[in-house]
Design an enzyme around this catalytic site. Structure first.
Site, PDB file in Angstrom:
ATOM      1  N   LYS A   8       0.769  -1.173  -0.022  1.00  0.00           N
ATOM      2  CA  LYS A   8      -0.007   0.038   0.037  1.00  0.00           C
ATOM      3  C   LYS A   8       0.787   1.146  -0.056  1.00  0.00           C
ATOM      4  O   LYS A   8       0.210   2.220   0.507  1.00  0.00           O
ATOM      5  CB  LYS A   8      -0.725   0.124   1.380  1.00  0.00           C
ATOM      6  CG  LYS A   8      -1.880  -1.035   1.083  1.00  0.00           C
ATOM      7  CD  LYS A   8      -2.985  -1.078   2.227  1.00  0.00           C
ATOM      8  CE  LYS A   8      -4.270  -1.952   1.694  1.00  0.00           C
ATOM      9  NZ  LYS A   8      -5.010  -2.257   2.876  1.00  0.00           N
TER      10      LYS A   8
ATOM     11  N   LYS B 146      -4.595 -10.979  -6.387  1.00  0.00           N
ATOM     12  CA  LYS B 146      -5.769 -11.241  -5.434  1.00  0.00           C
ATOM     13  C   LYS B 146      -7.114 -10.521  -5.648  1.00  0.00           C
ATOM     14  O   LYS B 146      -6.923  -9.377  -5.725  1.00  0.00           O
ATOM     15  CB  LYS B 146      -5.340 -10.890  -3.988  1.00  0.00           C
ATOM     16  CG  LYS B 146      -6.228 -11.559  -2.839  1.00  0.00           C
ATOM     17  CD  LYS B 146      -5.625 -11.124  -1.361  1.00  0.00           C
ATOM     18  CE  LYS B 146      -5.487  -9.742  -1.375  1.00  0.00           C
ATOM     19  NZ  LYS B 146      -5.497  -9.190  -0.065  1.00  0.00           N
TER      20      LYS B 146
ATOM     21  N   LYS C  19     -11.340  -5.738  -2.498  1.00  0.00           N
ATOM     22  CA  LYS C  19     -12.249  -5.047  -2.454  1.00  0.00           C
ATOM     23  C   LYS C  19     -12.314  -3.775  -3.014  1.00  0.00           C
ATOM     24  O   LYS C  19     -13.336  -2.983  -3.622  1.00  0.00           O
ATOM     25  CB  LYS C  19     -12.761  -4.663  -0.885  1.00  0.00           C
ATOM     26  CG  LYS C  19     -13.276  -5.925  -0.272  1.00  0.00           C
ATOM     27  CD  LYS C  19     -13.923  -5.321   1.100  1.00  0.00           C
ATOM     28  CE  LYS C  19     -13.624  -6.055   2.338  1.00  0.00           C
ATOM     29  NZ  LYS C  19     -12.114  -5.338   2.925  1.00  0.00           N
TER      30      LYS C  19
HETATM   31  P1  TYM Z   1     -10.230  -7.733   4.812  1.00  0.00           P
HETATM   32  O1  TYM Z   1     -11.377  -6.717   5.124  1.00  0.00           O
HETATM   33  O2  TYM Z   1      -9.428  -7.088   3.731  1.00  0.00           O
HETATM   34  O3  TYM Z   1     -10.925  -9.036   4.447  1.00  0.00           O
HETATM   35  C1  TYM Z   1     -11.916  -9.731   5.211  1.00  0.00           C
HETATM   36  C2  TYM Z   1     -11.780 -11.042   5.245  1.00  0.00           C
HETATM   37  O4  TYM Z   1     -11.728 -11.644   3.774  1.00  0.00           O
HETATM   38  C3  TYM Z   1     -10.463 -12.498   3.196  1.00  0.00           C
HETATM   39  N1  TYM Z   1     -10.212 -12.069   1.920  1.00  0.00           N
HETATM   40  C4  TYM Z   1     -10.152 -13.019   1.159  1.00  0.00           C
HETATM   41  N2  TYM Z   1     -10.071 -14.463   1.150  1.00  0.00           N
HETATM   42  C5  TYM Z   1      -9.974 -15.251  -0.052  1.00  0.00           C
HETATM   43  N3  TYM Z   1      -9.790 -14.667  -1.258  1.00  0.00           N
HETATM   44  C6  TYM Z   1      -9.420 -13.386  -1.347  1.00  0.00           C
HETATM   45  N4  TYM Z   1      -9.286 -12.857  -2.473  1.00  0.00           N
HETATM   46  C7  TYM Z   1      -9.598 -12.714  -0.123  1.00  0.00           C
HETATM   47  N5  TYM Z   1      -9.574 -11.151   0.106  1.00  0.00           N
HETATM   48  C8  TYM Z   1      -9.949 -10.929   1.336  1.00  0.00           C
HETATM   49  C9  TYM Z   1      -9.401 -11.801   4.218  1.00  0.00           C
HETATM   50  O5  TYM Z   1      -8.111 -12.766   4.720  1.00  0.00           O
HETATM   51  C10 TYM Z   1     -10.074 -11.667   5.566  1.00  0.00           C
HETATM   52  O6  TYM Z   1     -10.319 -12.898   6.278  1.00  0.00           O
HETATM   53  N6  TYM Z   1      -6.946  -6.772   8.684  1.00  0.00           N
HETATM   54  C11 TYM Z   1      -8.223  -7.513   7.878  1.00  0.00           C
HETATM   55  C12 TYM Z   1      -9.572  -7.220   9.016  1.00  0.00           C
HETATM   56  C13 TYM Z   1      -9.133  -7.334  10.191  1.00  0.00           C
HETATM   57  C14 TYM Z   1      -9.135  -8.537  10.805  1.00  0.00           C
HETATM   58  C15 TYM Z   1      -8.811  -8.274  12.495  1.00  0.00           C
HETATM   59  C16 TYM Z   1      -9.299  -9.945  10.827  1.00  0.00           C
HETATM   60  C17 TYM Z   1      -8.918  -6.555  11.180  1.00  0.00           C
HETATM   61  N7  TYM Z   1      -8.859  -6.765  12.530  1.00  0.00           N
HETATM   62  C18 TYM Z   1      -8.963  -9.469  13.430  1.00  0.00           C
HETATM   63  C19 TYM Z   1      -9.097 -11.076  11.417  1.00  0.00           C
HETATM   64  C20 TYM Z   1      -9.026 -10.680  13.144  1.00  0.00           C
HETATM   65  C21 TYM Z   1      -8.676  -7.083   6.567  1.00  0.00           C
HETATM   66  O7  TYM Z   1      -8.143  -6.115   6.203  1.00  0.00           O
HETATM   67  O8  TYM Z   1      -9.495  -7.908   5.924  1.00  0.00           O
END
Ligand code: TYM
Length: 332
Positions: free
Chosen positions: A115, A196, A199
């Site tokens: 990023k 990947k 969002k």
């Molecule tokens: P985030 O919001 O980017 O994504 C949410 C969840 O979706 C999964 N994910 C994917 N899985 C498979 N293929 C993909 N292309 C894909 N893109 C996203 C992510 O692995 C995630 O499980 N930092 C984290 C959010 C967070 C969090 C936490 C997660 C903040 N605090 C505590 C677990 C525990 C994030 O940005 O996820």
């Protein structure tokens, strides 16, 4: 014996897609009976790039993500569903852990580098964001963190921070483990199977991702236009990245082995594979969409769920926060 704890979260940014669903949400759903589950809408993670924050849009995205959790089948009577900023302990513990976190550890995080971390003008929150994530997890004494593959490094950092704190101040934090699904942990972009599914890219490029709230027509069109190749090979090991991605999604939706699925469609033309994948996706997305519409039709239901979730989450988080402060000698 008390049940094991689970915590996970999604950021209310961009468009939630089938990667989020297959990598995370769908697996959360299956855990609510056997575990004590906490699912958080991590809104404070959504402000690390302040230029991208639009207050009205953020407010709506928080509610939308919470409603998607429930629409994805997570039973709000069994799980604690809450909004991160409703629980002040997250920010407080994040500060405490920030003071324990070596800069080198944070600068090494892949997401920080991706990023634009080497830009001096970038917000400090982008660097310290994994520390807030560690606080999210440690406040609930979580045993398991069900996430997609991209979050593995952050869970490892969480463990490292917890161990560092425990080593210095005593046994305060419980060490969590990541739980990454065998299928669907890393869904790639439909328009670019080397990257990947993301969002934020989903907002910029409509063909990139299947949104969880896309119409059946959009789902069909996007899968039909997904990047493949000019051949007919669907044998998993030999297939092109685009086909492997479709097989991976298919496998995650149906619970089958991707190699087995591949054997069925080999040499027949990709249209057959795509048509059946569209049906498999629809079978899961149609009920999700319907439940989502229903929930958003009466906001008071969601309000009550989030209110109750905030109460339960605060009660738990404050216990662990007090433990950490006490161990360090903070407060009166
Ligand atoms: P985030 O919001 O980017 O994504 C949410 C969840 O979706 C999964 N994910 C994917 N899985 C498979 N293929 C993909 N292309 C894909 N893109 C996203 C992510 O692995 C995630 O499980 N930092 C984290 C959010 C967070 C969090 C936490 C997660 C903040 N605090 C505590 C677990 C525990 C994030 O940005 O996820």
């Amino acid at each position: 014996m008390s049940r094991q704890r689970v915590l996970s979260g999604v950021q209310p940014t961009g468009i939630l897609h089938i990667g989020n669903y297959l990598g995370a949400l769908r697996n959360w759903r299956g855990m609510v009976d056997d575990y004590d589950t906490f699912f958080c809408v991590v809104d404070m993670h959504a402000i690390t790039v302040p230029e991208a924050v639009d207050p009205a849009r953020l407010r709506e995205a928080i509610r939308s993500v919470a409603a998607i959790y429930i629409a994805a089948g997570i039973d709000p009577d069994k799980a604690t569903i809450f909004v991160q900023s409703d629980v002040p302990a997250h920010a407080e513990l994040a500060w405490i852990l920030t003071c324990m976190a070596p800069m080198g550890w944070l600068k090494r995080m892949t997401q920080f580098k991706v990023k634009g971390g080497d830009n001096e003008g970038v917000g400090t929150g982008l660097l310290t964001y994994p520390v807030l994530q560690a606080a999210d997890i440690l406040l609930y004494d979580a045993d398991l963190v069900p996430v997609g593959a991209d979050q593995k490094q952050h869970i490892e950092l969480t463990r490292d921070l917890a161990e560092r704190f425990n080593h210095r101040f005593g046994d305060v934090f419980h060490l969590p483990k990541p739980m990454i699904p065998k299928q669907g942990a890393r869904i790639m972009g439909l328009d670019d199977p080397e990257a990947k599914m993301s969002k934020s890219t989903a907002v910029e490029r409509p063909g990139h991702a299947i949104g969880l709230l896309d119409t059946p027509k959009q789902v069909k069109k996007k899968i039909n236009r997904a990047k493949t190749d000019s051949g007919t090979c669907t044998i998993y090991e030999d297939a092109s990245p685009g086909i492997r991605n479709l097989l991976g999604m298919f496998a995650a939706f149906t619970g089958e082995d991707p190699a087995e699925i591949g054997k069925r469609y080999d040499g027949r033309g990709y249209g057959y594979l795509k048509a059946d994948l569209i049906a498999a996706a629809e079978a899961e997305l149609a009920p999700l969409r319907a439940r989502y519409e229903e929930l958003r039709g009466d906001e008071s239901v969601l309000d009550a769920i989030l209110e109750r979730g905030a109460e339960r989450a605060n009660a738990q988080a404050n216990v662990v926060l007090a433990r950490a402060k006490q161990a360090m000698g903070l407060g009166r």
